[in-house]
Design a protein around this motif. Structure first.
Motif, PDB file in Angstrom:
ATOM      1  N   THR A  15      35.153  34.808  41.670  1.00 37.05           N
ATOM      2  CA  THR A  15      35.241  35.506  43.152  1.00 37.05           C
ATOM      3  C   THR A  15      35.219  34.451  44.282  1.00 37.05           C
ATOM      4  O   THR A  15      36.088  34.573  45.201  1.00 37.05           O
ATOM      5  CB  THR A  15      33.767  36.177  43.457  1.00 37.05           C
ATOM      6  OG1 THR A  15      33.790  37.218  42.432  1.00 37.05           O
ATOM      7  CG2 THR A  15      33.666  36.710  44.843  1.00 37.05           C
ATOM      8  N   LEU A  16      34.658  33.380  44.010  1.00 35.20           N
ATOM      9  CA  LEU A  16      34.931  32.187  45.104  1.00 35.20           C
ATOM     10  C   LEU A  16      36.303  31.453  45.012  1.00 35.20           C
ATOM     11  O   LEU A  16      36.833  31.379  46.107  1.00 35.20           O
ATOM     12  CB  LEU A  16      33.794  31.310  44.699  1.00 35.20           C
ATOM     13  CG  LEU A  16      32.270  31.622  45.025  1.00 35.20           C
ATOM     14  CD1 LEU A  16      31.511  30.413  44.458  1.00 35.20           C
ATOM     15  CD2 LEU A  16      32.116  31.919  46.469  1.00 35.20           C
ATOM     16  N   GLU A  17      36.887  31.650  43.730  1.00 29.21           N
ATOM     17  CA  GLU A  17      38.248  31.172  43.613  1.00 29.21           C
ATOM     18  C   GLU A  17      39.273  31.973  44.432  1.00 29.21           C
ATOM     19  O   GLU A  17      40.028  31.611  44.945  1.00 29.21           O
ATOM     20  CB  GLU A  17      38.572  30.975  42.244  1.00 29.21           C
ATOM     21  CG  GLU A  17      37.977  29.735  41.593  1.00 29.21           C
ATOM     22  CD  GLU A  17      38.618  28.425  41.721  1.00 29.21           C
ATOM     23  OE1 GLU A  17      39.545  28.386  42.634  1.00 29.21           O
ATOM     24  OE2 GLU A  17      38.413  27.509  40.972  1.00 29.21           O
ATOM     25  N   LYS A  18      38.939  33.363  44.309  1.00 36.19           N
ATOM     26  CA  LYS A  18      40.050  34.379  44.728  1.00 36.19           C
ATOM     27  C   LYS A  18      39.659  34.477  46.313  1.00 36.19           C
ATOM     28  O   LYS A  18      40.674  34.704  47.006  1.00 36.19           O
ATOM     29  CB  LYS A  18      39.861  35.748  44.094  1.00 36.19           C
ATOM     30  CG  LYS A  18      40.452  35.454  42.541  1.00 36.19           C
ATOM     31  CD  LYS A  18      40.194  36.947  41.782  1.00 36.19           C
ATOM     32  CE  LYS A  18      40.853  36.959  40.588  1.00 36.19           C
ATOM     33  NZ  LYS A  18      40.821  38.457  39.953  1.00 36.19           N
ATOM     34  N   GLU A  19      38.566  34.462  46.509  1.00 35.11           N
ATOM     35  CA  GLU A  19      38.454  35.053  48.088  1.00 35.11           C
ATOM     36  C   GLU A  19      37.682  33.940  49.005  1.00 35.11           C
ATOM     37  O   GLU A  19      37.875  34.332  50.170  1.00 35.11           O
ATOM     38  CB  GLU A  19      37.106  36.327  47.912  1.00 35.11           C
ATOM     39  CG  GLU A  19      37.852  37.562  47.071  1.00 35.11           C
ATOM     40  CD  GLU A  19      36.707  38.276  46.944  1.00 35.11           C
ATOM     41  OE1 GLU A  19      36.081  38.703  48.058  1.00 35.11           O
ATOM     42  OE2 GLU A  19      36.618  39.244  45.894  1.00 35.11           O
ATOM     43  N   ALA A  20      37.011  33.082  48.453  1.00 37.17           N
ATOM     44  CA  ALA A  20      36.526  31.977  49.489  1.00 37.17           C
ATOM     45  C   ALA A  20      37.588  31.204  49.982  1.00 37.17           C
ATOM     46  O   ALA A  20      38.682  30.875  49.430  1.00 37.17           O
ATOM     47  CB  ALA A  20      35.409  31.345  49.013  1.00 37.17           C
ATOM     48  N   GLU A  21      37.389  30.783  51.269  1.00 36.27           N
ATOM     49  CA  GLU A  21      38.487  30.139  52.137  1.00 36.27           C
ATOM     50  C   GLU A  21      38.027  28.736  52.623  1.00 36.27           C
ATOM     51  O   GLU A  21      36.639  28.569  52.621  1.00 36.27           O
ATOM     52  CB  GLU A  21      39.094  30.788  53.026  1.00 36.27           C
ATOM     53  CG  GLU A  21      39.915  32.182  52.680  1.00 36.27           C
ATOM     54  CD  GLU A  21      40.176  32.938  53.881  1.00 36.27           C
ATOM     55  OE1 GLU A  21      40.168  32.365  55.123  1.00 36.27           O
ATOM     56  OE2 GLU A  21      40.942  33.910  53.648  1.00 36.27           O
ATOM     57  N   ALA A  22      38.773  27.769  53.124  1.00 43.73           N
ATOM     58  CA  ALA A  22      38.371  26.511  53.668  1.00 43.73           C
ATOM     59  C   ALA A  22      37.537  26.880  54.973  1.00 43.73           C
ATOM     60  O   ALA A  22      37.881  27.807  55.466  1.00 43.73           O
ATOM     61  CB  ALA A  22      39.568  25.784  54.037  1.00 43.73           C
TER      62      ALA A  22
END
Length: 421
Positions: free
Chosen positions: A173-180
């Motif tokens: 989830t963090l790889e796909k959706e989290a942003e800088a």
């Protein structure tokens, strides 16, 4: 003389805010007069008799403070806090993992205050598009971030079927959706409410992910030393993130409520780790000034009694050693109660798998009990548990653990109650 016109109250249509379930449960428990009532809701450490446990080292410090009767003992602290306390609190969290030149600290109203001051500060400065919280997390996290206007998103954490950490789903989830520039709230140890922590190898993966994607880590450090009995072990994740190369910026909310039993004295701190271009002494001073402005607008200064106790304990090697021995004792009793509950449920043949109780760590256990089962336990057995099925292991003792296990067995064996087991 004409009559005074009447109008509706400004507050007549005010919606009712939800009650805090933990404090509501505590109120119900206190009103209950049943001789076998058990409080497994509140996160407060009790001894084997179910009584409060003022640490011996705290009582020693309090006696010394009373005898000294310092005429300044009721004075205000500075807005940013007691510098001696903050230096000791920083050392306790970071050890030698972070250069002092990168650290800025302020004193707060325990961990809740640290979380709120930190959330407000980041909302004002880095202006994140979203904050990532674990599903589930401590209930106050969502409330705090909502009040500062940062949209809340959740990353997978607890797998209800396996009663384990769903690390693969979390990372995906963090790889796909989290942003800088997103903020991620991480529990440093003894995750509340699940009692499930990443392994060192998994923390390394999370550190690399935050570093690579530019995600801002916000550690909530509420149980250091209380989880494993060893403060250094419990601070491992924070210290690892603080030593990443190239370095990253991060922050830590710190509480001394649990590990020193100072629940009502609200001793805490908020630490900012800065790095990179422009990280100068002047920039560090600006961080302090901005944090102080938030504190001044909300509560002016932090309470000093609890921080004076922390300062006395951490500033004296002999007292620190005695405190750490007491921490080890408290953590050991909680671990022993996990084993007792697990073994009694196994002995009774209680339906379901219960190994998660001994696989988890810290004050809380996510039992897998459903809301109907929790309600039945309260109404029939006078056992008070959060509706999520989270129990405070600290509320168990050798005198009530068999009663609690028998009640869980009776509830779990009742076909009229729908369970997820």
């Amino acid at each position: 003389m004409g009559s005074v016109p009447t109008s509706a109250s400004h507050f007549a249509a005010l919606p009712t805010a939800p009650r805090d379930e933990i404090f509501a449960l505590l109120g119900e428990f206190r009103r209950d007069t049943h001789p076998q009532r058990v409080n497994l809701g509140a996160g407060v450490y009790c001894d084997n008799d179910g009584e409060p446990f003022p640490l011996d080292v705290v009582r020693t410090v309090e006696k010394s403070m009373n005898e000294k009767a310092d005429p300044h003992r009721h004075d205000y602290t500075p807005i940013e806090g007691d510098q001696e306390f903050l230096a000791l609190a920083r050392k306790f969290v970071f050890g030698d993992a972070c250069d002092e030149s990168r650290l800025t600290s302020v004193q707060t109203v325990s961990g809740s205050g640290a979380n709120h001051v930190g959330a407000r500060f980041l909302a004002n400065t880095i202006r994140p598009r979203r904050v990532w919280l674990s599903a589930p997390t401590w209930a106050n996290h969502e409330l705090i971030w909502a009040t500062v206007g940062v949209p809340v998103h959740f990353y997978p954490y607890y797998n209800a079927e396996t009663r384990a950490l769903d690390f693969a789903a979390m990372v995906e989830t963090l790889e796909k959706e989290a942003e800088a520039n997103d903020v991620i709230v991480l529990h440093a140890c003894a995750h509340n409410p699940t009692g499930l922590d990443p392994t060192k190898e998994q923390w390394i993966v999370l550190g690399e992910l935050c570093q690579r994607k530019g995600i801002f880590p916000f550690f909530d450090n509420a149980y250091q030393g209380f989880a494993s009995g060893d403060p250094s072990i419990d601070a491992w994740a924070i210290r690892h993130f603080a030593q990443l190369q190239p370095p990253i910026e991060m922050c830590v909310a710190q509480s001394f409520s649990k590990n020193l039993g100072l629940y009502g004295h609200r001793a805490g701190a908020f630490h900012v780790v800065a790095t990179g271009e422009g990280c100068t002494p002047a920039a560090k001073d600006a961080v302090t000034a901005n944090l102080a402005q938030i504190i001044r607008s909300e509560y002016s200064v932090s309470p000093r009694y609890g921080s004076d106790i922390v300062k006395a304990v951490l500033g004296n090697k002999d007292l620190t050693r005695k405190w750490q021995a007491e921490l080890h004792t408290m953590a050991g009793r909680i671990i022993a109660m996990r084993v007792c509950l697990y073994e009694e449920l196994r002995r009774l043949g209680t339906p379901g798998s219960w190994t998660h109780i001994i696989d988890q760590i810290g004050m809380f256990s996510y039992t897998g009990l459903t809301p109907p089962e929790v309600t039945y336990l309260k109404e029939k057995f006078h056992i008070y548990i959060h509706s999520s099925g989270r129990i405070s292991i600290a509320g168990l003792n050798t005198k009530n653990v068999k009663y609690v296990a028998a009640a869980i067995h009776a509830v779990r064996s009742d076909p009229s109650l729908v369970t997820s087991a």
